[in-house]
Scaffold this active site. Structure first.
Site, mmCIF file in Angstrom:
data_model
loop_
_atom_site.group_PDB
_atom_site.id
_atom_site.type_symbol
_atom_site.label_atom_id
_atom_site.label_comp_id
_atom_site.label_asym_id
_atom_site.label_seq_id
_atom_site.Cartn_x
_atom_site.Cartn_y
_atom_site.Cartn_z
ATOM 1 N N ARG A 220 0.921 -1.030 -0.220
ATOM 2 C CA ARG A 220 0.171 0.094 0.017
ATOM 3 C C ARG A 220 0.915 1.376 0.043
ATOM 4 O O ARG A 220 1.735 1.373 0.935
ATOM 5 C CB ARG A 220 -0.828 0.077 1.319
ATOM 6 C CG ARG A 220 -1.583 1.363 1.585
ATOM 7 C CD ARG A 220 -2.818 1.621 0.709
ATOM 8 N NE ARG A 220 -3.482 2.881 1.147
ATOM 9 C CZ ARG A 220 -3.976 3.421 0.572
ATOM 10 N NH1 ARG A 220 -4.359 3.102 -0.979
ATOM 11 N NH2 ARG A 220 -4.435 4.782 0.744
ATOM 12 N N ASP A 297 -2.337 16.780 -9.360
ATOM 13 C CA ASP A 297 -1.600 16.119 -8.496
ATOM 14 C C ASP A 297 0.004 16.021 -8.618
ATOM 15 O O ASP A 297 0.377 15.698 -9.679
ATOM 16 C CB ASP A 297 -1.877 14.630 -8.764
ATOM 17 C CG ASP A 297 -1.707 13.481 -7.435
ATOM 18 O OD1 ASP A 297 -0.739 13.734 -6.894
ATOM 19 O OD2 ASP A 297 -2.384 12.603 -7.188
ATOM 20 N N ARG A 299 2.152 14.574 -6.766
ATOM 21 C CA ARG A 299 2.876 13.640 -6.270
ATOM 22 C C ARG A 299 3.534 12.703 -7.416
ATOM 23 O O ARG A 299 3.343 12.570 -8.646
ATOM 24 C CB ARG A 299 2.003 12.496 -5.496
ATOM 25 C CG ARG A 299 1.466 12.939 -4.307
ATOM 26 C CD ARG A 299 0.491 12.270 -3.610
ATOM 27 N NE ARG A 299 -0.670 11.979 -4.606
ATOM 28 C CZ ARG A 299 -1.940 11.116 -4.133
ATOM 29 N NH1 ARG A 299 -1.780 10.383 -3.137
ATOM 30 N NH2 ARG A 299 -2.906 11.056 -5.058
#
Length: 372
Positions: A220, A297, A299
């Protein structure tokens, strides 16, 4: 890389830096000041120092929020009059939701190489991606060179600054580790990795006994969320996703949770709080970030790829609702052989946020949104 790291820290401290295009030997450079840090006295001193015409340099997203139209990824807005201009007005021009301050500027022009590099440094430094920039007049070049030589101001090349997001690729350092029993998984080990510029630290949480993990390791990628993970904010589902992620990994036989320093989809806590304020004024989560000048985004997942490589993990079952994470790992050479979902509760406070992620960013949330 060393000069770029110094430049990032100087900008975070509110100091100006000079960026020059090293592909142009005659280029004197551009003085860059972070708009969120500048004070009135510093603004005047800065403009007197370089002699060039000052401008507010912002991203395309911020330009659109201010009511300007541009095809360029970044643009410079010349200040109509620099004398008497207050730093607070420039800050509001860079962050306010209603385009305040457009009257302060002349016609925009596309940002040059050094100015685009300046915005890359701002984003890497987790600052608002907006800067006061001014070209260095030939008559001031000798004096400025002297300040650089004395170490009173830093000069960095545009080419190096443009690559600031790539500077840590393959250079993540494993720093420390310890066993940390968790409520959801008593057998857990925290392994801390640090990026080369020292700004970000990521934690790999090894859940269960690594020697017993499945060949298809459950993984994850969880972006840090101070407000949700620690304080239980109702504006998002991050805290519950974190807990459910650990629980799910343990049920699957153990694996890895990467706790990544990517607050606010990569814009940092300060900007995330600014975005929340804009959301309270009626914007959704994507529009709020873009009004501040960020992309949808911000990231990047190279650190996650490097951590998995450092831990010899090549094949994973990725627990995510975000297709971008699947693509990022695959591009980094990690085989994503399966995907599983990790949800939190849908509440009155976070439904709009989750709806926007599904509608605007393609997150796989329709099942839980329709159900709840």
């Amino acid at each position: 890389m060393y000069q770029v790291e110094r430049a990032i820290f100087d900008l975070r401290r509110g100091l100006a830096v000079v960026i020059h295009d090293d592909r142009e030997p005659s280029d004197a450079g551009v003085l860059v000041y972070p708009v969120e840090s500048i004070a009135d006295a510093e603004l005047r001193e800065t403009l007197e120092l370089v002699g060039g015409a000052p401008a507010l340099t912002v991203t395309r997203h911020r330009m659109e929020a201010m009511g300007f139209s541009t095809q360029a990824e970044a643009a410079c807005l010349p200040l109509r009059r620099a004398d008497g201009l207050r730093a607070e007005a420039l800050y509001l021009a860079a962050v306010a939701s209603d385009g305040i301050g457009a009257r302060l500027f002349g016609d925009p022009r596309p940002a040059g190489t050094s100015e685009r590099a300046a915005l890359a440094l701002m984003r890497r430094a987790l600052l608002v991606p907006a800067a006061i920039t001014a070209g260095i007049d030939a008559s001031r070049r000798t004096a400025l060179d002297s300040l650089v030589a004395d170490g009173r101001i830093l000069r960095v090349s545009a080419r190096a600054a443009e690559r600031c997001f790539e500077s840590g690729t393959g250079m993540l350092r494993r720093v420390s580790e310890a066993d940390i029993p968790l409520v959801e998984s008593v057998r857990s080990r925290f392994i801390l990795f640090r990026e080369p510029d020292g700004l970000r630290e990521h934690v790999a949480v090894a859940i269960g006994d690594a020697e017993n993990w499945p060949d298809e390791v459950p993984v994850r990628l969880h972006s840090a969320c101070l407000t949700g993970d620690l304080f239980g904010s109702l504006r998002c589902d991050c805290g519950e996703q974190l807990q459910n992620g650990v629980r799910t990994i343990l049920k699957l036989g153990g694996g890895l949770l990467l706790y990544l320093a990517q607050e606010g989809r990569g814009i940092g806590l300060a900007n995330k709080l600014r975005a929340y304020d804009l959301q309270d004024a009626g914007l959704d989560t994507v529009d709020a970030d873009q009004v501040l000048g960020f992309g949808e985004d911000e990231r990047r997942y190279r650190a996650a790829v490097d951590i998995l490589a450092a831990l010899s993990i090549k094949r994973v079952k990725l627990l995510t609702n975000n297709p971008n994470k699947i693509h990022a790992l695959a591009e980094g050479g990690i085989e994503v052989s399966a995907r599983g979902s990790v949800y939190g509760r849908v509440t009155r406070q976070n439904r709009c946020y989750l709806e926007a992620k599904a509608r605007r960013s393609g997150h796989l949330l329709r099942d839980v949104l329709d159900e709840q």
